[in-house]
Design a protein around this motif. Structure first.
Motif, PDB file in Angstrom:
ATOM      1  N   PRO A 225       0.811  -1.229   0.000  1.00 18.73           N
ATOM      2  CA  PRO A 225       0.000   0.000   0.000  1.00 18.73           C
ATOM      3  C   PRO A 225       0.842   1.276   0.000  1.00 18.73           C
ATOM      4  CG  PRO A 225      -0.075  -1.100   2.157  1.00 18.73           C
ATOM      5  CD  PRO A 225       0.646  -2.026   1.226  1.00 18.73           C
ATOM      6  N   HIS A 226       2.161   1.150   0.228  1.00 21.24           N
ATOM      7  CA  HIS A 226       3.023   2.343   0.346  1.00 21.24           C
ATOM      8  C   HIS A 226       3.321   3.023  -0.987  1.00 21.24           C
ATOM      9  CE1 HIS A 226       3.907   2.091   4.671  1.00 21.24           C
ATOM     10  NE2 HIS A 226       3.743   0.799   4.494  1.00 21.24           N
ATOM     11  N   ASN A 227       2.969   2.381  -2.104  1.00 14.87           N
ATOM     12  CA  ASN A 227       3.229   2.999  -3.411  1.00 14.87           C
ATOM     13  C   ASN A 227       1.976   3.526  -4.088  1.00 14.87           C
ATOM     14  OD1 ASN A 227       6.045   2.887  -3.757  1.00 14.87           O
ATOM     15  ND2 ASN A 227       5.951   0.705  -4.180  1.00 14.87           N
ATOM     16  N   LYS A 228       0.902   3.676  -3.328  1.00 12.66           N
ATOM     17  CA  LYS A 228      -0.363   4.139  -3.913  1.00 12.66           C
ATOM     18  C   LYS A 228      -0.157   5.424  -4.725  1.00 12.66           C
ATOM     19  CE  LYS A 228      -4.398   2.031  -3.212  1.00 12.66           C
ATOM     20  NZ  LYS A 228      -4.397   0.852  -4.047  1.00 12.66           N
ATOM     21  N   GLY A 229      -0.505   5.359  -5.995  1.00 13.01           N
ATOM     22  CA  GLY A 229      -0.429   6.553  -6.838  1.00 13.01           C
ATOM     23  C   GLY A 229       0.938   6.857  -7.420  1.00 13.01           C
ATOM     24  N   LEU A 230       1.965   6.077  -7.056  1.00 13.55           N
ATOM     25  CA  LEU A 230       3.314   6.365  -7.549  1.00 13.55           C
ATOM     26  C   LEU A 230       3.628   5.613  -8.842  1.00 13.55           C
ATOM     27  CD1 LEU A 230       5.514   6.298  -4.299  1.00 13.55           C
ATOM     28  CD2 LEU A 230       4.330   8.231  -5.347  1.00 13.55           C
ATOM     29  N   ILE A 231       3.085   4.396  -8.986  1.00 14.31           N
ATOM     30  CA  ILE A 231       3.451   3.515 -10.097  1.00 14.31           C
ATOM     31  C   ILE A 231       2.285   3.413 -11.075  1.00 14.31           C
ATOM     32  CG2 ILE A 231       4.081   1.147 -10.729  1.00 14.31           C
ATOM     33  CD1 ILE A 231       5.214   0.887  -7.839  1.00 14.31           C
ATOM     34  N   LYS A 232       2.577   3.620 -12.358  1.00 14.27           N
ATOM     35  CA  LYS A 232       1.537   3.514 -13.395  1.00 14.27           C
ATOM     36  C   LYS A 232       1.539   2.126 -14.039  1.00 14.27           C
ATOM     37  CE  LYS A 232      -1.230   5.890 -16.365  1.00 14.27           C
ATOM     38  NZ  LYS A 232      -2.499   6.475 -15.941  1.00 14.27           N
ATOM     39  N   ARG A 233       2.760   1.583 -14.233  1.00  4.93           N
ATOM     40  CA  ARG A 233       2.873   0.294 -14.909  1.00  4.93           C
ATOM     41  C   ARG A 233       4.039  -0.516 -14.321  1.00  4.93           C
ATOM     42  NH1 ARG A 233      -0.105   2.870 -18.737  1.00  4.93           N
ATOM     43  NH2 ARG A 233       0.762   4.808 -19.546  1.00  4.93           N
ATOM     44  N   ALA A 234       4.051  -1.811 -14.603  1.00  3.12           N
ATOM     45  CA  ALA A 234       5.093  -2.667 -14.026  1.00  3.12           C
ATOM     46  C   ALA A 234       5.342  -3.874 -14.932  1.00  3.12           C
ATOM     47  CB  ALA A 234       4.667  -3.131 -12.638  1.00  3.12           C
ATOM     48  N   ILE A 235       6.602  -4.318 -14.962  1.00  5.31           N
ATOM     49  CA  ILE A 235       6.984  -5.500 -15.746  1.00  5.31           C
ATOM     50  C   ILE A 235       7.811  -6.421 -14.856  1.00  5.31           C
ATOM     51  CG2 ILE A 235       8.148  -6.376 -17.819  1.00  5.31           C
ATOM     52  CD1 ILE A 235       7.947  -3.517 -19.002  1.00  5.31           C
ATOM     53  N   SER A 236       7.327  -7.647 -14.639  1.00 10.17           N
ATOM     54  CA  SER A 236       8.070  -8.662 -13.881  1.00 10.17           C
ATOM     55  C   SER A 236       8.616  -9.708 -14.848  1.00 10.17           C
ATOM     56  CB  SER A 236       7.165  -9.359 -12.860  1.00 10.17           C
ATOM     57  OG  SER A 236       6.844  -8.516 -11.775  1.00 10.17           O
ATOM     58  N   GLN A 237       9.937  -9.801 -14.919  1.00 13.83           N
ATOM     59  CA  GLN A 237      10.602 -10.795 -15.759  1.00 13.83           C
ATOM     60  C   GLN A 237      11.141 -11.906 -14.855  1.00 13.83           C
ATOM     61  OE1 GLN A 237      12.376  -6.963 -18.172  1.00 13.83           O
ATOM     62  NE2 GLN A 237      13.625  -8.830 -18.242  1.00 13.83           N
ATOM     63  N   SER A 238      10.630 -13.125 -15.022  1.00 17.52           N
ATOM     64  CA  SER A 238      11.140 -14.302 -14.292  1.00 17.52           C
ATOM     65  C   SER A 238      11.154 -14.106 -12.785  1.00 17.52           C
ATOM     66  CB  SER A 238      12.558 -14.673 -14.764  1.00 17.52           C
ATOM     67  OG  SER A 238      12.593 -14.870 -16.143  1.00 17.52           O
ATOM     68  N   GLY A 239      10.056 -13.646 -12.231  1.00 22.38           N
ATOM     69  CA  GLY A 239       9.972 -13.523 -10.773  1.00 22.38           C
ATOM     70  C   GLY A 239       8.762 -12.719 -10.362  1.00 22.38           C
ATOM     71  N   VAL A 240       7.967 -13.270  -9.428  1.00 18.53           N
ATOM     72  CA  VAL A 240       6.815 -12.561  -8.863  1.00 18.53           C
ATOM     73  C   VAL A 240       6.779 -12.833  -7.356  1.00 18.53           C
ATOM     74  CG1 VAL A 240       5.403 -12.595 -10.983  1.00 18.53           C
ATOM     75  CG2 VAL A 240       5.279 -14.517  -9.371  1.00 18.53           C
ATOM     76  N   ALA A 241       5.949 -12.079  -6.666  1.00 17.68           N
ATOM     77  CA  ALA A 241       5.859 -12.226  -5.202  1.00 17.68           C
ATOM     78  C   ALA A 241       5.401 -13.616  -4.788  1.00 17.68           C
ATOM     79  CB  ALA A 241       4.898 -11.175  -4.642  1.00 17.68           C
ATOM     80  N   LEU A 242       4.693 -14.333  -5.672  1.00 11.81           N
ATOM     81  CA  LEU A 242       4.154 -15.647  -5.328  1.00 11.81           C
ATOM     82  C   LEU A 242       5.156 -16.786  -5.526  1.00 11.81           C
ATOM     83  CD1 LEU A 242       0.621 -15.332  -7.014  1.00 11.81           C
ATOM     84  CD2 LEU A 242       1.253 -14.759  -4.678  1.00 11.81           C
ATOM     85  N   CYS A 243       6.348 -16.490  -6.025  1.00  9.62           N
ATOM     86  CA  CYS A 243       7.349 -17.552  -6.218  1.00  9.62           C
ATOM     87  C   CYS A 243       7.653 -18.223  -4.885  1.00  9.62           C
ATOM     88  CB  CYS A 243       8.628 -16.968  -6.812  1.00  9.62           C
ATOM     89  SG  CYS A 243       8.479 -16.556  -8.574  1.00  9.62           S
ATOM     90  N   PRO A 244       8.012 -19.517  -4.903  1.00  8.56           N
ATOM     91  CA  PRO A 244       8.262 -20.223  -3.636  1.00  8.56           C
ATOM     92  C   PRO A 244       9.401 -19.621  -2.817  1.00  8.56           C
ATOM     93  CG  PRO A 244       8.950 -21.559  -5.522  1.00  8.56           C
ATOM     94  CD  PRO A 244       8.178 -20.395  -6.067  1.00  8.56           C
ATOM     95  N   TRP A 245      10.265 -18.846  -3.473  1.00  5.74           N
ATOM     96  CA  TRP A 245      11.379 -18.184  -2.782  1.00  5.74           C
ATOM     97  C   TRP A 245      11.051 -16.721  -2.488  1.00  5.74           C
ATOM     98  CZ3 TRP A 245      12.535 -14.316  -6.185  1.00  5.74           C
ATOM     99  CH2 TRP A 245      12.227 -14.552  -7.530  1.00  5.74           C
ATOM    100  N   GLY A 246       9.838 -16.262  -2.815  1.00  6.18           N
ATOM    101  CA  GLY A 246       9.500 -14.841  -2.709  1.00  6.18           C
ATOM    102  C   GLY A 246       9.333 -14.343  -1.292  1.00  6.18           C
ATOM    103  N   VAL A 247       8.694 -15.161  -0.437  1.00  5.06           N
ATOM    104  CA  VAL A 247       8.447 -14.785   0.962  1.00  5.06           C
ATOM    105  C   VAL A 247       9.031 -15.859   1.867  1.00  5.06           C
ATOM    106  CG1 VAL A 247       6.641 -14.526   2.721  1.00  5.06           C
ATOM    107  CG2 VAL A 247       6.367 -13.421   0.503  1.00  5.06           C
ATOM    108  N   ILE A 248       9.777 -15.433   2.884  1.00  2.71           N
ATOM    109  CA  ILE A 248      10.369 -16.392   3.829  1.00  2.71           C
ATOM    110  C   ILE A 248       9.346 -16.700   4.919  1.00  2.71           C
ATOM    111  CG2 ILE A 248      12.220 -16.706   5.531  1.00  2.71           C
ATOM    112  CD1 ILE A 248      13.046 -16.836   2.540  1.00  2.71           C
ATOM    113  N   ARG A 249       9.140 -17.993   5.164  1.00  4.89           N
ATOM    114  CA  ARG A 249       8.107 -18.423   6.113  1.00  4.89           C
ATOM    115  C   ARG A 249       8.601 -18.500   7.556  1.00  4.89           C
ATOM    116  NH1 ARG A 249       3.943 -16.845   3.891  1.00  4.89           N
ATOM    117  NH2 ARG A 249       3.934 -17.288   1.678  1.00  4.89           N
ATOM    118  N   ASN A 250       9.895 -18.715   7.751  1.00  4.05           N
ATOM    119  CA  ASN A 250      10.416 -18.847   9.119  1.00  4.05           C
ATOM    120  C   ASN A 250      11.653 -17.969   9.285  1.00  4.05           C
ATOM    121  OD1 ASN A 250      11.111 -19.625  11.665  1.00  4.05           O
ATOM    122  ND2 ASN A 250      11.186 -21.818  11.246  1.00  4.05           N
ATOM    123  N   PRO A 251      11.471 -16.633   9.234  1.00  3.56           N
ATOM    124  CA  PRO A 251      12.645 -15.749   9.254  1.00  3.56           C
ATOM    125  C   PRO A 251      13.444 -15.840  10.551  1.00  3.56           C
ATOM    126  CG  PRO A 251      10.621 -14.447   9.440  1.00  3.56           C
ATOM    127  CD  PRO A 251      10.219 -15.856   9.128  1.00  3.56           C
TER     128      PRO A 251
END
Length: 556
Positions: A225-251
């Protein structure tokens, strides 16, 4: 006559030189900056600014703060050091904690540019390594924005962000919340939004793009939510937040392992001790095990990444796509993105002399489906071997290993992100691609097999126009595919539609919708048949529906 002609040419060159379009000294919120003006051709110039600070030197495990500013004119002509990180073989460190700088390329025609679209690049490197200049060959930096800026008539910005333990270590609570590298990226995006008009850019037409961990970062930046209104477009090449390595489950577990390596306690004094520890020691303590096998695949060693901190990421990424409802989004993969990983997990896939065993296929699948136990493995194995027949060839088995890795690590999560973006979009458009230009190391007598497609990171050289910058290292077909990618990417940055803009494209790229699921395959021989539907739908269905419906036997 010839003398007169010579005088006329000399006068023309002189007039062009004295009237060279240049921004000169630019006023920013921190103070005045001056870059370097370079001549690209007749009445074509470019201002290049290297090393503009977008934030202060960051405090250890703290969010970035605004830069206090400077007196006089900052000479922005040299790249700054990358953020403190491991070297590639993880035996030493390089870089500095003073690393929050960005670089800007501004193209000009006859007159100084105004209102240009802006493209902000976020580099990859597994959140462990990377820099805004990228690899360097004879002063030709991989992430030089010059070709994209010149050909697409856009401003290109590259930025630095903290990586490794200093950028991503977290205890999973308020004492060490993590995501510092993501906050750095966000601070740079906000700085560009506030200041880019002075450089001839349109702050309301900002596209962020990135690859691998940079592609996942782009995804995170659209979801926070911290980028509201700042970004108009985005391109993800070979990586998204949902990748199995994207979020650490046991930091917390990772933080304790790092603490033990640097002789800090793991009790409630741990964070205070970590903050006082030498940054080089902290960085070295974040090394990743490069030794991997089908039972302990490389992707599971990526233990420093984003965390759900209740602030930058207030919830699971899949619950945050409403924040990207108005953002136009391209996401895509390389057809053999997983090869870089599976080639280390199962080295036999690259050997023409060694067969890859069925047992290795099962071992890799078992490690990817561990939570679901034997039932998960059986379902996965039957899914991936259904087309094998009674006697699969050695090539079939090797290719299956690459497909399994590519699906699990990149393709399936990217498809899931596209579905969620399209389902939540209001005004935001959605586009999907598959990059399939074969790796140049494939073939007889070369390190990779002849059936090799596009490996992880193979797209970078084409997006950044290297076949034009170093023409002797490439064939004409490589310049074709590079031209296509720059056209699609910069048209998209300009209009939100990759088909419409300043550059012609070889094939019309249709939107991705929740029922059509269309995507564009990108390589040098593209024609209308390269518009396809439902990328690897059977395997997407397996990983997103069939496997999750099985009972969980292990939470690890």
């Amino acid at each position: 006559m010839m003398a007169k002609l010579g005088i006329l040419v000399a006068v023309a060159v002189f007039l062009e030189t004295v009237s060279a379009a240049s921004l000169g000294v630019v006023y920013t919120e921190g103070g005045m900056v001056q870059g370097e003006n370079i001549r690209l051709g007749f009445r074509r110039h470019m201002d290049v600014f290297r090393g503009i600070p977008f934030a202060d030197i960051p405090g250890r495990f703290e969010k970035p703060k605004r830069h206090p500013g400077w007196d006089g004119v900052l000479e922005a002509t040299k790249y700054r050091r990358r953020c403190l990180q491991l070297n590639l073989i993880m035996t030493d460190t390089r870089g500095s904690e003073d690393c929050l700088y960005l670089n800007i390329w501004v193209p000009h025609g006859r007159s100084v540019s105004t209102g240009l679209p802006v493209m902000v690049w976020i580099y990859g490197g597994g959140y462990l390594v990377g820099g805004s200049m990228g690899a360097n060959f004879l002063d030709n930096y991989l992430y030089s924005g010059q070709e994209i800026a010149d050909r697409g008539d856009v401003i290109v910005v590259t930025l630095g962000y903290r990586v490794g333990t200093l950028g991503f270590l977290s205890t999973g609570d308020a004492s060490l919340p993590g995501n510092y590298g993501l906050w750095d990226q966000q601070a740079a995006i906000a700085w560009v939004h506030r200041n880019i008009r002075s450089f001839g850019g349109d702050p309301d037409n900002l596209t962020i793009f990135g690859e691998s961990a940079g592609g996942a970062s782009v995804s995170f930046q659209t979801l926070t939510p911290h980028n509201k209104g700042l970004i108009k477009r985005a391109i993800s090449q070979s990586g998204v937040a949902l990748c199995p390595w994207g979020v650490i489950r046991n930091p917390r577990k990772v933080a304790e392992q790092v603490a033990l390596k640097v002789n800090c306690p793991t009790d409630d004094t741990m964070v205070a001790c970590l903050k006082m520890t030498d940054p080089v020691l902290l960085t070295m303590a974040g090394t990743m095990k490069l030794a991997s096998s089908p039972d302990a695949p490389l992707v599971h060693n990526l233990v420093l990444s984003g965390v759900i901190d209740g602030d930058f990421l207030p919830d699971e990424p899949y619950n945050l796509f409403h924040n990207a409802a108005e953002i136009d989004y391209i996401a895509g993969v390389n057809d053999m993105d997983g090869h870089l990983f599976t080639g280390l997990d199962v080295p036999s896939i690259n050997s023409p002399l060694v067969d890859t065993s069925v047992k290795d296929v099962k071992r890799l699948l078992a490690s990817y489906t561990k939570e679901k136990g034997q039932a998960g493995l059986d379902k996965a194995y039957s899914t991936y071997t259904s087309t094998w027949g009674a006697n699969p060839s050695r090539e079939t088995i090797k290719r299956t290993v690459v497909e399994i890795g590519s699906d699990y690590i990149f393709i399936v999560p990217t498809q899931a992100a596209l579905y969620l973006h399209a389902a939540n979009a209001t005004t935001g458009r959605t586009y999907s691609y598959l990059f399939s230009q074969p790796n140049r190391m494939g073939g007889i007598g070369r390190p990779y097999p002849s059936w090799m497609g596009a490996d992880h990171a193979d797209d970078l050289q084409y997006v950044f126009g290297k076949p034009f910058t170093t023409p002797l290292a490439y064939w004409p077909r490589h310049r074709d595919v590079s031209g296509y990618m720059i056209a699609y990417w910069t048209n998209f940055a300009r209009t939100g539609d990759p088909n419409k803009g300043n550059l012609r494209v070889p094939v019309t790229w249709p939107k991705f919708t929740s029922n059509g699921n269309q995507f564009l395959e990108i390589n040098f021989s593209m024609d209308k048949s390269y518009v396809q539907q439902k990328m690897r739908i059977r395997y997407v269905h397996f990983w997103t529906s069939i496997l999750p419906s099985l009972p969980t036997v292990s939470s690890e």
